[in-house]
Design an enzyme around this catalytic site. Structure first.
Site, PDB file in Angstrom:
ATOM      1  N   ARG A  65      38.475  38.719  27.525  1.00  0.00           N
ATOM      2  CA  ARG A  65      38.134  39.764  28.510  1.00  0.00           C
ATOM      3  C   ARG A  65      37.071  40.710  27.969  1.00  0.00           C
ATOM      4  O   ARG A  65      36.305  41.304  28.715  1.00  0.00           O
ATOM      5  CB  ARG A  65      39.383  40.517  28.965  1.00  0.00           C
ATOM      6  CG  ARG A  65      40.171  41.174  27.860  1.00  0.00           C
ATOM      7  CD  ARG A  65      41.357  41.932  28.421  1.00  0.00           C
ATOM      8  NE  ARG A  65      42.303  42.298  27.372  1.00  0.00           N
ATOM      9  CZ  ARG A  65      43.215  43.236  27.500  1.00  0.00           C
ATOM     10  NH1 ARG A  65      43.318  43.910  28.630  1.00  0.00           N
ATOM     11  NH2 ARG A  65      44.055  43.504  26.520  1.00  0.00           N
ATOM     12  N   SER A 124      42.094  47.168  32.002  1.00  0.00           N
ATOM     13  CA  SER A 124      42.546  45.892  31.440  1.00  0.00           C
ATOM     14  C   SER A 124      41.640  44.718  31.802  1.00  0.00           C
ATOM     15  O   SER A 124      41.687  43.686  31.157  1.00  0.00           O
ATOM     16  CB  SER A 124      44.006  45.599  31.784  1.00  0.00           C
ATOM     17  OG  SER A 124      44.231  45.682  33.138  1.00  0.00           O
ATOM     18  N   GLU A 182      43.642  43.778  46.995  1.00  0.00           N
ATOM     19  CA  GLU A 182      42.824  42.633  46.570  1.00  0.00           C
ATOM     20  C   GLU A 182      42.093  41.976  47.736  1.00  0.00           C
ATOM     21  O   GLU A 182      40.939  41.556  47.611  1.00  0.00           O
ATOM     22  CB  GLU A 182      43.701  41.585  45.870  1.00  0.00           C
ATOM     23  CG  GLU A 182      44.302  42.048  44.548  1.00  0.00           C
ATOM     24  CD  GLU A 182      45.503  42.967  44.716  1.00  0.00           C
ATOM     25  OE1 GLU A 182      46.068  43.036  45.847  1.00  0.00           O
ATOM     26  OE2 GLU A 182      45.885  43.635  43.744  1.00  0.00           O
ATOM     27  N   PHE A 191      46.796  37.712  41.064  1.00  0.00           N
ATOM     28  CA  PHE A 191      46.592  38.485  42.298  1.00  0.00           C
ATOM     29  C   PHE A 191      45.334  38.029  43.029  1.00  0.00           C
ATOM     30  O   PHE A 191      45.329  37.860  44.240  1.00  0.00           O
ATOM     31  CB  PHE A 191      46.496  39.983  41.976  1.00  0.00           C
ATOM     32  CG  PHE A 191      47.654  40.511  41.180  1.00  0.00           C
ATOM     33  CD1 PHE A 191      48.943  40.004  41.385  1.00  0.00           C
ATOM     34  CD2 PHE A 191      47.475  41.490  40.225  1.00  0.00           C
ATOM     35  CE1 PHE A 191      50.013  40.482  40.646  1.00  0.00           C
ATOM     36  CE2 PHE A 191      48.547  41.974  39.483  1.00  0.00           C
ATOM     37  CZ  PHE A 191      49.820  41.465  39.689  1.00  0.00           C
ATOM     38  N   HIS A 222      43.992  37.846  32.524  1.00  0.00           N
ATOM     39  CA  HIS A 222      45.395  37.536  32.212  1.00  0.00           C
ATOM     40  C   HIS A 222      45.793  36.121  32.616  1.00  0.00           C
ATOM     41  O   HIS A 222      46.806  35.901  33.283  1.00  0.00           O
ATOM     42  CB  HIS A 222      46.331  38.566  32.839  1.00  0.00           C
ATOM     43  CG  HIS A 222      46.270  39.908  32.152  1.00  0.00           C
ATOM     44  ND1 HIS A 222      45.090  40.452  31.697  1.00  0.00           N
ATOM     45  CD2 HIS A 222      47.235  40.795  31.828  1.00  0.00           C
ATOM     46  CE1 HIS A 222      45.341  41.625  31.121  1.00  0.00           C
ATOM     47  NE2 HIS A 222      46.637  41.857  31.180  1.00  0.00           N
ATOM     48  N   ASP A 252      54.619  40.872  29.697  1.00  0.00           N
ATOM     49  CA  ASP A 252      54.659  41.188  31.133  1.00  0.00           C
ATOM     50  C   ASP A 252      55.420  40.123  31.928  1.00  0.00           C
ATOM     51  O   ASP A 252      55.914  40.378  33.024  1.00  0.00           O
ATOM     52  CB  ASP A 252      53.235  41.316  31.706  1.00  0.00           C
ATOM     53  CG  ASP A 252      52.691  42.730  31.521  1.00  0.00           C
ATOM     54  OD1 ASP A 252      53.485  43.627  31.183  1.00  0.00           O
ATOM     55  OD2 ASP A 252      51.481  42.919  31.711  1.00  0.00           O
ATOM     56  N   ARG A 261      44.287  37.836  27.970  1.00  0.00           N
ATOM     57  CA  ARG A 261      44.573  39.209  27.571  1.00  0.00           C
ATOM     58  C   ARG A 261      44.460  39.409  26.064  1.00  0.00           C
ATOM     59  O   ARG A 261      43.894  40.389  25.597  1.00  0.00           O
ATOM     60  CB  ARG A 261      45.988  39.567  28.015  1.00  0.00           C
ATOM     61  CG  ARG A 261      46.398  40.967  27.660  1.00  0.00           C
ATOM     62  CD  ARG A 261      47.822  41.276  28.098  1.00  0.00           C
ATOM     63  NE  ARG A 261      48.089  42.701  27.962  1.00  0.00           N
ATOM     64  CZ  ARG A 261      48.441  43.283  26.817  1.00  0.00           C
ATOM     65  NH1 ARG A 261      48.576  42.566  25.736  1.00  0.00           N
ATOM     66  NH2 ARG A 261      48.652  44.584  26.765  1.00  0.00           N
TER      67      ARG A 261
END
Lengths: 313, 288
Positions: free
Chosen positions: A9, A36, A57, A82, A108, A116, A166
């Site tokens: 990322r 993030s 989104e 998402f 992610h 998570d 991540r």
């Protein structure tokens, strides 16, 4: 060997800042996850070209579509689950159908997201994105490659999906390692088996190839960063040269990366195949290292698969 | 750029009737399609394409054109008809609607037909697209305006309300949306399917300037577009109160005519009724 560790990322975030400086058409949209997804770096430097859309989104994807219709090159970013799931219809009907110039950064990806848990670990986006006409899908293997993929995405016309993770992972390419979209990169030559991998799993494949060498098994390692358009030629060549293929992905096997490779193999040069990937289950909470083991994604699992497949050759 | 002068109202009313006849003919020829919402939105589209919008059918890619985003894609027979009659493509092509190889897809596809700003058909998406275009216009310091037509049933979609927040958050006063409030959707009355009232209060509470009009009164529709252009600092929503299936008595106010094309005698009957329209009005005028 010790590698520098860096999150993919970060490569995405750095490329967006560079694009901000070099390409005035580039704009970035966020859905409350600017930190993030590393898009906050762009937002800080180019506040007039960053649009916060909030936790929405579907609206974000279509707002990006609208911006693209005015000649902008929008990058939208949120977690892969998402963006690819919640906004799939927007990506399909508004963006891909009309081949709109929207770039999607899916953060992610994979179980290595860690604690998570399942809700935030994207394990399906490769399948969801590659099934869409006009869409291009890239899963870079490390931070420098993510940087190059992001820069390249801005040049291409039409929708692009880039997956990144991540955690900090090993940096296995260099700044000057070539990145050619749609062209597989052979990272290691071999003659007994081909390990074809994407994303973080390229590193695990390289580790496996080192171990296999000690067992006198010569493994070719291919970094197939572009899943669509797929490099058929490289896959067919690997199948012919080594006669066996193991695919490695941090994603559901069904419909995913291994399936994409298998589509090429089966139609052109059927050889025995094994798939390393998620076996039809949801993710879990845990540390990234624990989860890579729990889901049978590490180099020892690849080695096992190779030993089995060699018996079938 | 100078805006067009107001066209003659009687002329526009006649044109609206001609548009309705074309819609019936093309749906009859296709044997499939959506008459109800097509017929209810005729004056909304006429007010834009014959008066308010800055556009040039000979230059559909003109960068300074006003943009029309159709969000309820299924009423494209009305949009196609208006576009053809404005000169975007030959009128004869209307008869290819929904047929293999046609540029007039069952739901609009922008890559096939110049003049369409988007492809649409999956409801709830248009306002977000319009927002993006309005943001782009602002970035480019362009003065073109963005119009978006939604169905009332369409506002069941959550994305519409996500978009409504974005439009008002970014104070997009270069955007004007219209809801075709014909009170019906496929499963019946909107208030029975999923309560929408108060439509006005909902949009006001989302930060929009709201105008309510009789959506079949072309003067009121044009006045509303003019008013919207003068509103600064917030977007405008025009709630156009309409009748689904307007102009064809057996279709009016009937949810059954949402997505069924007229056949055989129904086509003849509909056209006969519409043919009588101007003379009937003239009669009333003479009497009045």
């Amino acid at each position: 060997m010790r590698f520098e560790m860096k999150a993919t990322r970060d490569g995405y975030g750095e490329a967006l800042v560079e694009l901000g400086k070099t390409n005035p058409k580039v704009v970035v949209l966020g859905a409350d996850l600017t930190d993030s997804t590393r898009t906050g770096w762009f937002a800080k430097e180019f506040p007039d070209r960053f649009f916060e859309i909030g936790i929405a989104e579907q609206d974000m994807l279509n707002t990006a579509a609208g911006l693209s219709l005015t000649g902008k090159i929008p990058f939208v970013s949120t977690y892969g689950v998402f963006v690819s799931g919640r906004a799939w219809d927007q990506i399909r009907t508004t963006i891909c159908y009309a081949n709109l110039n929207v770039k999607i950064g899916g953060a992610h990806g994979g179980v290595s997201v860690g604690p998570d848990g399942a809700t935030h670990q994207a394990l399906e986006e490769i399948a969801l994105m590659r099934v869409l006409p006009n869409m291009k899908v890239i899963v870079p293997c490390d931070a420098p490659e993510t940087y190059k993929a992001t820069m390249k995405a801005a040049e291409l016309k039409g929708p692009v999906y880039i997956r990144f993770g991540r955690e900090k992972i090993a940096v296995i390419t260099k700044k000057d390692t070539p990145f050619n979209l749609g062209k597989a990169a052979t990272f290691r030559e071999g003659k007994d088996v081909s390990l074809i991998a994407c994303g973080y799993m390229v590193y695990e494949a390289l580790k496996a190839a080192d171990e296999l060498e000690k067992k006198k098994i010569s493994a070719k390692v291919i970094n197939l960063h572009t899943i669509k358009p797929i490099d058929k030629e490289a896959i067919i060549k690997a199948a012919k040269e080594t006669g066996a293929i193991v695919t490695c992905e941090e994603h559901q096997i069904m419909g995913g990366f291994g399936s994409a490779v298998a589509e090429v193999v089966v139609e052109n040069c059927a050889v025995p195949m094994r798939f390393i990937g998620i076996q039809d289950r949801f993710g879990e909470s845990g540390t990234p290292e624990e989860l890579i083991k729990e889901f049978n994604l590490d180099s020892s699992d690849i080695i096992k698969a190779v030993e089995e497949i060699l018996k079938r050759k | 750029m100078e805006r067009k002068k107001r066209p003659d109202i009687k002329g526009l009313e006649k044109e609206a009737t001609e548009i309705r006849k074309d819609i019936i003919k093309m749906l009859g020829e296709a044997g499939t399609g959506h008459p109800g919402g097509s017929l209810s939105s005729v004056e909304i589209l006429t007010g834009l394409y014959y008066y308010k919008m800055r556009h040039d059918p000979k230059k559909p890619d003109w960068p300074d054109r006003d943009r029309f985003i159709l969000s309820k894609g299924h009423i494209c027979p009305a949009l196609y008809t208006v576009m053809a009659r404005c000169g975007y493509f030959p009128k004869e092509e209307l008869m290819t609607l929904r047929k293999l190889g046609s540029r007039l897809q069952g739901h609009p596809h922008m890559l096939y037909l110049p003049g369409l700003e988007t492809s649409c058909g999956s409801l709830g998406q248009g306002l977000s697209i319009a927002n993006g275009i309005a943001l782009g216009a602002r970035m480019d310091k362009k003065d073109y305006r963005v119009y978006c037509l939604l169905g009332d049933g369409e506002t069941d979609e959550g994305q519409v309300w996500e978009a409504a927040m974005t439009t008002s958050h970014y104070k997009l006063d270069n955007l004007c949306a219209v809801i075709d409030r014909n009170r019906l959707q496929i499963d019946g009355f909107t208030e029975d399917v999923m309560k929408l009232e108060s439509v006005r209060e909902r949009w006001v509470s989302f930060g929009w300037h709201v105008i309510e009009v009789d959506g079949h009164n072309i003067k009121e529709v044009m006045d509303a577009y003019d008013e919207a252009e003068k509103i600064k600092g917030k977007p405008t929503m025009i709630i156009a109160h309409t009748i689904k299936g307007k102009g064809v008595s057996f279709m009016e106010d009937k949810a059954e005519w949402h997505g069924v094309a007229p056949k055989g005698e129904q086509i003849e009957l509909a056209l006969k009724e519409l043919n009588m329209k101007p003379s009937k009005e003239q009669l009333e005028e003479a009497e009045g």
